[in-house]
Design an enzyme around this catalytic site. Structure first.
Site, PDB file in Angstrom:
ATOM      1  N   CYS A  94     -10.641  -9.300  51.046  1.00 19.23           N
ATOM      2  CA  CYS A  94     -11.972  -9.760  51.433  1.00 19.23           C
ATOM      3  C   CYS A  94     -11.845 -11.189  51.962  1.00 19.23           C
ATOM      4  O   CYS A  94     -10.837 -11.531  52.565  1.00 19.23           O
ATOM      5  CB  CYS A  94     -12.946  -9.676  50.260  1.00 19.23           C
ATOM      6  SG  CYS A  94     -12.521 -10.761  48.877  1.00 19.23           S
ATOM      7  N   ARG A  99     -14.637 -10.209  46.137  1.00 21.02           N
ATOM      8  CA  ARG A  99     -15.101  -8.843  46.424  1.00 21.02           C
ATOM      9  C   ARG A  99     -13.961  -7.840  46.352  1.00 21.02           C
ATOM     10  O   ARG A  99     -14.140  -6.715  45.875  1.00 21.02           O
ATOM     11  CB  ARG A  99     -15.767  -8.772  47.802  1.00 21.02           C
ATOM     12  CG  ARG A  99     -17.190  -9.294  47.825  1.00 21.02           C
ATOM     13  CD  ARG A  99     -17.737  -9.331  49.224  1.00 21.02           C
ATOM     14  NE  ARG A  99     -17.148 -10.481  49.920  1.00 21.02           N
ATOM     15  CZ  ARG A  99     -17.394 -10.800  51.176  1.00 21.02           C
ATOM     16  NH1 ARG A  99     -18.193 -10.047  51.911  1.00 21.02           N
ATOM     17  NH2 ARG A  99     -16.838 -11.871  51.723  1.00 21.02           N
TER      18      ARG A  99
END
Length: 134
Positions: A94, A99
């Site tokens: 990410c 994330r």
């Protein structure tokens, strides 16, 4: 005469095999070059600004009608379509590693068994001057 105490047979808890391996972006690039596929879980706008060569974009979070970032309700279905072999070794990345760590954890719960988290994310990738494309 006193008898020696029998050795204690304490049960050790079973250790769970960790399916998510965290690596720096430089190592993720080597793995990508060796043939692993890269799952970029950033938003489409972030991905369009630049990404690892060959990366597949499936956002973990999407913007709601109100403009708030919310979990992508189709994330698992989209990943399963792009990566049907749950034993395939997949790099997940990410922007900064947050994330991707969450996405990898979710994928691990869904029985994906060989995940590599690019812990440096896009920021680490760019900082290391690794190959990118738009």
């Amino acid at each position: 005469m006193e008898q020696a105490a029998a050795p204690s047979k304490v049960q050790q808890p079973a250790q769970r095999v960790q399916a998510v391996k965290k690596v720096p972006s430089t190592e993720a690039a080597i793995l990508l070059e060796s043939g692993l596929r890269y799952l970029d879980v950033r938003a489409p706008e972030e991905y369009a600004d630049g990404h690892a060569v060959g990366a597949i974009n499936i956002p973990f979070m999407v913007k709601s009608a109100e403009g708030q970032l919310v979990p992508n309700p189709d994330f698992l279905q989209q990943v399963q379509a792009a990566f049907p072999d749950r034993a395939e070794e997949i790099i997940v990345g990410c922007r900064s590693g947050n994330r991707s760590a969450r996405a990898a954890s979710l994928l691990e719960q869904e029985q994906y068994s060989s995940l590599v988290d690019d812990a440096g994310g896009w920021l680490g990738w760019v900082e290391a001057r690794l190959p990118t494309t738009k």
